[in-house]
Design an enzyme around this catalytic site. Structure first.
Site, PDB file in Angstrom:
ATOM      1  CE  LYS A  13      27.160  41.367  34.466  1.00  0.00           C
ATOM      2  NZ  LYS A  13      27.355  41.953  35.798  1.00  0.00           N
ATOM      3  N   GLY A  62      24.174  37.436  39.454  1.00  0.00           N
ATOM      4  CA  GLY A  62      24.387  37.799  40.846  1.00  0.00           C
ATOM      5  C   GLY A  62      24.025  36.685  41.801  1.00  0.00           C
ATOM      6  CB  CYS A  76      32.090  48.299  37.295  1.00  0.00           C
ATOM      7  SG  CYS A  76      33.632  48.152  38.233  1.00  0.00           S
TER       8      CYS A  76
END
EC number: 1.3.1.91
Length: 342
Positions: free
Chosen positions: A142, A215, A101
């Site tokens: 992730k 993505g 993030c």
């Protein structure tokens, strides 16, 4: 050092990305109905919030959601370990560490994508989390490919290797860099170029790792193509804005009978009515349903009825049926008169 347990292959191929403000428990229940084999992820929750916050709200989960993962944010190994233990005790099937993030708040807290430049700290955190949870609960990561001007595959691979050496066997690779300056979180999901080949190469060179790609996956054909190179495809915005895509993939990949959008929506009725009886407002549930008829006859009217009516006092399942009826009407045909069209 403890190693991660394997995850059943059927629950690796298809997953729905953790998305802030979107993948709450209501959303996950809906997605589970659409795709029984999908692996679902919570919104990111900071370790401090898990430890000190309102767990009943932050860690809300319905039993039908399994298998479901809790995604944690943070950079303190001890706090992450404590939060991971709590998550496992609450029944989550996987604990996932966010290393991707790029938001300003995340940067200020030295977690998320910032961790791509701190592989030693991530490895320490993952090792502490693995030691804190039962042996059957995997700890996964992730991540992005890098941050800002990091365009060195070897650096990315070294980051993965450091965490793998700490016991992590599964990586979800959002196949873009994260720009920590100059791009908003939304732009970070769209502007940096996609390089799926890095994820493919990682899987090819390290076949013992589980690698999922995330993505920019927009449709069923794209998602399917990734399975030739990696263990699974994680869908984000496409699955949220066009949730029937999840059901199409469930049918294509697992042979589950294909159901209509209307059938699937009506199957959600018992859950919705139970939630309403428990004091939940309809608007909190139906906001996740708005894209179900995206691109279909009546889809715009369906969305409009739910958007405008769900916040009103007393809104209940009848509103959903009203919206659904607009998708089931035959398209209006030109009026035919004797001698030709009107």
């Amino acid at each position: 050092m403890t190693s991660n347990p394997p995850i059943q292959a059927d629950y690796l191929r298809l997953s729905v990305a953790p998305m802030m403000d979107w993948t709450d428990s209501h959303c996950r229940v809906f997605h589970r109905l659409l795709a029984p084999h999908a692996r679902l992820y919570s919104e990111m929750v900071h370790a401090n919030a898990v430890i000190h916050g309102d767990r009943a709200r932050l860690l809300a989960m319905d039993p039908v959601e399994h298998p479901v993962a809790l995604q944690l944010g943070g950079s303190d190994p001890a706090l992450l370990a404590q939060a991971a233990r709590i998550g496992a005790e609450r029944g989550f099937d996987e604990i996932n560490l966010n290393c991707g993030c790029p938001s300003d708040r995340v940067q200020a807290g030295r977690f998320g994508a910032c961790l791509m430049r701190e592989p030693v700290l991530v490895a320490e955190s993952v090792a502490a989390m693995i030691d804190a949870v039962p042996a059957h609960v995997p700890v996964t990561v992730k991540c992005r490919l890098g941050v800002d001007d990091d365009h060195d595959y070897d650096r990315f691979a070294a980051f993965i290797d450091a965490i793998a050496d700490a016991g992590c066997g599964m990586f979800v690779v959002h196949a873009r860099n994260a720009w920590l300056q100059g791009l908003s979180p939304k732009e970070n999901r769209e502007v940096p170029p996609l390089r799926y080949d890095w994820a493919y190469r990682l899987k090819r060179e390290r076949p013992g790792l589980v690698v999922l790609v995330n993505g920019g996956i927009a449709d069923a054909d794209e998602a399917t193509a990734h399975l030739e190179h990696v263990d699974g495809a994680m869908l984000g915005r496409a699955a949220y804005h066009d949730p029937y895509l999840l059901h199409v993939l469930e049918h294509r990949w697992f042979g589950t009978p294909l159901r209509t959008r209307g059938e699937l929506l009506r199957a959600l009725r018992p859950y919705v009515e139970a939630q309403l009886a428990g004091g939940v407002y309809l608007k909190h549930i139906v906001r996740h349903l708005l894209g179900l008829f995206a691109g279909q006859h009546g889809g715009r009217a369906f969305r409009q009825v739910l958007s405008e009516g769900a916040h009103r006092p007393g809104a209940d399942w009848r509103l959903v049926e009203k919206a659904l009826s607009l998708t089931e009407r035959e398209p209006r045909q030109p009026l035919q008169v004797a001698g030709g069209a009107a």
